[in-house]
Design a protein around this motif. Structure first.
Motif, mmCIF file in Angstrom:
data_model
loop_
_atom_site.group_PDB
_atom_site.id
_atom_site.type_symbol
_atom_site.label_atom_id
_atom_site.label_comp_id
_atom_site.label_asym_id
_atom_site.label_seq_id
_atom_site.Cartn_x
_atom_site.Cartn_y
_atom_site.Cartn_z
ATOM 1 N N GLY A 152 0.880 -1.103 -0.025
ATOM 2 C CA GLY A 152 0.105 0.049 0.214
ATOM 3 C C GLY A 152 0.860 1.306 0.107
ATOM 4 N N THR A 155 -5.018 0.567 -0.765
ATOM 5 C CA THR A 155 -5.134 -0.716 -1.294
ATOM 6 C C THR A 155 -6.129 -1.462 -0.345
ATOM 7 O OG1 THR A 155 -3.890 -3.086 -1.497
ATOM 8 C CG2 THR A 155 -3.152 -1.597 0.509
ATOM 9 N N SER A 168 -7.481 -8.031 4.186
ATOM 10 C CA SER A 168 -7.860 -7.304 3.174
ATOM 11 C C SER A 168 -9.311 -6.891 3.836
ATOM 12 C CB SER A 168 -8.022 -7.924 1.912
ATOM 13 O OG SER A 168 -9.241 -8.638 1.956
ATOM 14 N N GLY A 188 -7.225 -2.417 -7.157
ATOM 15 C CA GLY A 188 -8.289 -3.104 -6.434
ATOM 16 C C GLY A 188 -9.213 -3.459 -7.185
ATOM 17 N N GLY A 210 -2.617 -6.358 -3.338
ATOM 18 C CA GLY A 210 -3.107 -5.025 -3.931
ATOM 19 C C GLY A 210 -1.880 -4.192 -3.684
ATOM 20 N N GLY A 212 -1.406 -1.036 -4.389
ATOM 21 C CA GLY A 212 -1.623 0.340 -4.192
ATOM 22 C C GLY A 212 -0.606 1.363 -4.647
ATOM 23 N N THR A 280 -3.241 5.579 -8.898
ATOM 24 C CA THR A 280 -2.143 5.143 -7.990
ATOM 25 C C THR A 280 -0.791 5.833 -8.310
ATOM 26 O OG1 THR A 280 -1.617 3.506 -9.960
ATOM 27 C CG2 THR A 280 -2.829 2.667 -8.055
#
Lengths: 492, 492
Positions: A152, A155, A168, A188, A210, A212, A280
């Protein structure tokens, strides 16, 4: 964001050696004994509630520590005011607090000796305000000095199915089957889409990560880690943009051939670039340059979400495809034709059989059937001995490298799956078998699922997708044979 | 098979006028009051058993007459030795007897004044033996003289969901939803595949017709008939090869613009040609020549089974797409980027909004969201008023012709579908809404299904397929605007 080309190049050189301690800590991050949820909540409108639910419903076998100074217990577990109040070591912290409170938490994590962080919180590099990027940079400095890997920020988190660890905000990820595909994703939304598709298609997953905003764990770190991860057979990447493509290329090349990497890169559209920048914090960049570079690093490129999943499943479950000579065995001629079209346009050869195989098929099928490749097995529907006999001849034919098996089942031919199952299981892993066995919903799913679970085949929804998955097995094989740093055409 | 180019050309000229009486009789064939199953059986290894099961389990509301001289009753219905033993008229005969006994049955049908025949039996033009073609020709002569349309031979049969008439050997076809898509297919396998996919995707079907060897009912006859069929909104064709392409082109052009035709043509592979020759007795032929001709006739060409189904559903359910300016509203940025890529490569414009719309969105979304097109509605997940407000602004924006709606749902955001449903239903049929609303299996399917049933949107499995379906709506619109006989690029 805002880096010059020179700076990017410098980074590529600097990053030639990744932080070994950080990589080592990734092992603890994905295999923790104790997980703290900082910002855990009882309130369903808080992400801290959903993270707790994911860990609990996912049946995480280690210790879960909800951290929230305002709560006594959360989901039946005693809550701590802070991680400092816990005496034993904590491996992983999942943080779901507002962005401005995160630096203080990071400092606390470092003092506590935490090994890894999943930072779900948004509001960093991806926002319009430059303060977001500043905040992220300050966090990166803290984490890097302490060699703490951070998944992240911004995320949904990550999941490691082999540890029943769902870190998560999506409890439903735990519905996935355990398996060999590790998905590393810059989106995501795409992770969720692929996971939901994977649930429907019995994809065996190892991890979903993820990335992120990629504070200090980017594709390169994940590829390096997953190449040595015993539970990962295939690395699947969903990429939108990279600040430092050279680092991924280098990481992939360093471990080239150990296990397959499949990538789906979006962001060729000008309008899409705007989306990537925002969500992102990186430009998606020129599509063809990216794909060329990825292919040079031995990465198989695909061009849609379904192909990413199909190809990853084929690479994870099938034995290697040693050549491009394919047999198409079809219960009905039409689907066989559709598969032929894709095979030929993608560089697979719909092979002619050896004379022994052809004779065996001619003996088993009546003259009214198409007995050369693609074989129409329709006239043998009710004769499971004949079906198995054809399959055996083709499986043992040295002129055949892989089998595409296509059959549409309804009640008039429902015994056919049972009839061929024994042979398919007996000869599993001899040659890749990519199938489209289709039936009305809920009727023969169990039989086909059984074949997949035993490694006898993978099943995809259409003949075209079966052929394309087979073509991508071939693409992988040719890429590995060719060795590093040579350009080639891309899979689809 | 075996026709020279000259003969084919002659046919094209001769066939300029189709047999009007035969076309008229197609109405009775698809809407019969009484159906005889000649070769009905109680034995599950006989197709005559499965046809009876299809008619009975499909709840056909008319009279079912099992015909079998060796049986008293079949599935509880009194069997007749022959159709001559029935005093009242019979509209449709479904024949499932061995090929050699069919000529006699045809003569009996003609004497009885039957209006249409579904000839499931195989063993005619598709077999190696020239006697098969001879037998088929003799049947064609009989049927043509009597103006009796024959579906088949060598077919699974047909189904008309609006009449609960399942005249096929696949009882599961009756699981399909009633709707506006009529599929005319040269392959039984592909028909089954598309039907099973349609069951999973809530495709509303009108008819599925397996043309088989096309004794005297070919694509041209079916297109002509379905253009005037009130229950058909979209005609979907699965084509492998045509002896007489000119006849289909002419039929499509004659009724151009009345309703959409979508075609998926396989057989570009050399190996596939062999399959086509065998299984329906015609060469697949040169792919690009075919596609050019189809496009000239206003037919939208697609290139895989999924696209045939998606595009047919979009054309059947959505209002017309009036321009190519598309809004992408996404719950997560990644799927929006994937849709952007396909939109831009397929000639759709990811439009900029009018200033009023942009202002409305800016007021509803926080600055950290991507508020221009593609819109990332993620930050408004928990605010159904904001989601509906964005949708309303975009729906009413004169700069937007169609909406692609992409959202991945899990328990953390499960209220979002309910939150936007009212608005979507209220504004249904204003502009096309093609969606990818994805969730773990079985959880929110009902809500999305409800939206589809009310005509608020169509839902497809991936963002890329949503964008491609929208592009095919545009392809159809441009083709209709352009008028007859002009070449254009093909959809995908």
């Amino acid at each position: 964001m805002g880096k010059t080309a020179k700076e990017t190049e410098d980074n590529a050189i600097q990053d030639k050696t990744m932080d070994a301690l950080l990589l080592e800590n990734l092992k603890s991050l994905f295999n923790p004994t104790t997980v703290a949820v900082i910002g855990a909540s009882e309130k369903p409108d808080k992400l801290g509630f959903h993270v707790m639910k994911s860990l609990k419903l996912g049946n995480f076998r280690g210790m879960i520590l909800p951290v929230n100074p305002g709560a006594e217990r959360i989901m039946g577990i005693r809550a701590l005011p802070s991680i400092s109040d816990y005496r034993d070591p904590i491996d992983l912290a999942v943080i779901v607090l507002p962005s401005k409170s995160v630096p203080k938490i990071f400092e606390e994590c470092i003092r506590k000796g935490i090994k890894g962080i999943v930072l779900i919180t948004a509001g960093f590099k991806e926002i319009d305000d430059p303060k977001g990027a500043e905040l992220q940079d300050s966090l990166a400095k803290l984490a890097n000095e302490a060699h703490i890997p951070v998944i992240g920020p911004n995320t949904f988190g990550m999941i490691n199915l082999h540890q029943s660890l769902n870190a998560s905000f999506t409890p439903e990820f735990s519905m996935l089957q355990e398996g060999g595909i590790s998905l590393v994703s810059q989106s995501g939304g795409m992770s969720h889409l692929l996971a939901f598709m994977g649930m429907r298609q019995q994809a065996g997953m190892s991890k979903i990560i993820g990335l992120g905003n990629r504070l200090n764990v980017d594709f390169a770190e994940m590829v390096t880690f997953l190449m040595d991860d015993a539970e990962t057979r295939v690395i699947s990447l969903y990429i939108e943009g990279l600040e430092n493509p050279g680092k991924l290329i280098q990481a992939a090349n360093k471990k080239r051939g150990i296990k397959p990497i499949v990538a789906y890169k979006t962001g060729q559209a000008t309008s899409g670039d705007r989306a990537s920048l925002s969500h992102t914090g990186s430009m998606a960049g020129n599509q063809s340059i990216y794909e060329g570079a990825l292919r040079q690093a031995g990465i198989t490129c695909v061009h849609n979400a379904e192909s990413l999943l199909d190809t990853s499943r084929a690479l994870a479950m099938c034995p290697p495809l040693k050549g491009n000579r394919i047999a198409i065995l079809s219960g009905q001629a039409g689907p066989g034709m559709a598969a032929c079209d894709v095979c030929e346009s993608e560089g697979l050869e719909v092979t002619s059989f050896s004379s022994g195989t052809q004779k065996a098929i001619n003996d088993l099928l009546p003259p009214l059937a198409l007995r050369t490749n693609p074989v129409d097995m329709g006239p043998a529907w009710y004769d499971s001995v004949a079906i198995a006999g054809i399959m055996r001849a083709v499986m043992e034919d040295p002129r055949v490298d892989g089998i595409i098996l296509l059959m549409m089942f309804a009640s008039a031919n429902k015994e056919a799956v049972a009839g061929m199952s024994a042979f398919l299981i007996e000869s599993r892993q001899k040659k890749p078998v990519v199938a489209c066995l289709s039936a009305p919903p809920g009727i023969w799913d169990d039989q086909v699922l059984g074949l997949e679970k035993k490694g006898a085949l993978i099943n995809v929804p259409t003949p075209e997708r079966a052929a394309r998955s087979m073509a991508n097995l071939w693409e992988y094989k040719t890429m590995i044979d060719r060795g590093p740093y040579e350009s080639n055409t891309c899979a689809h």
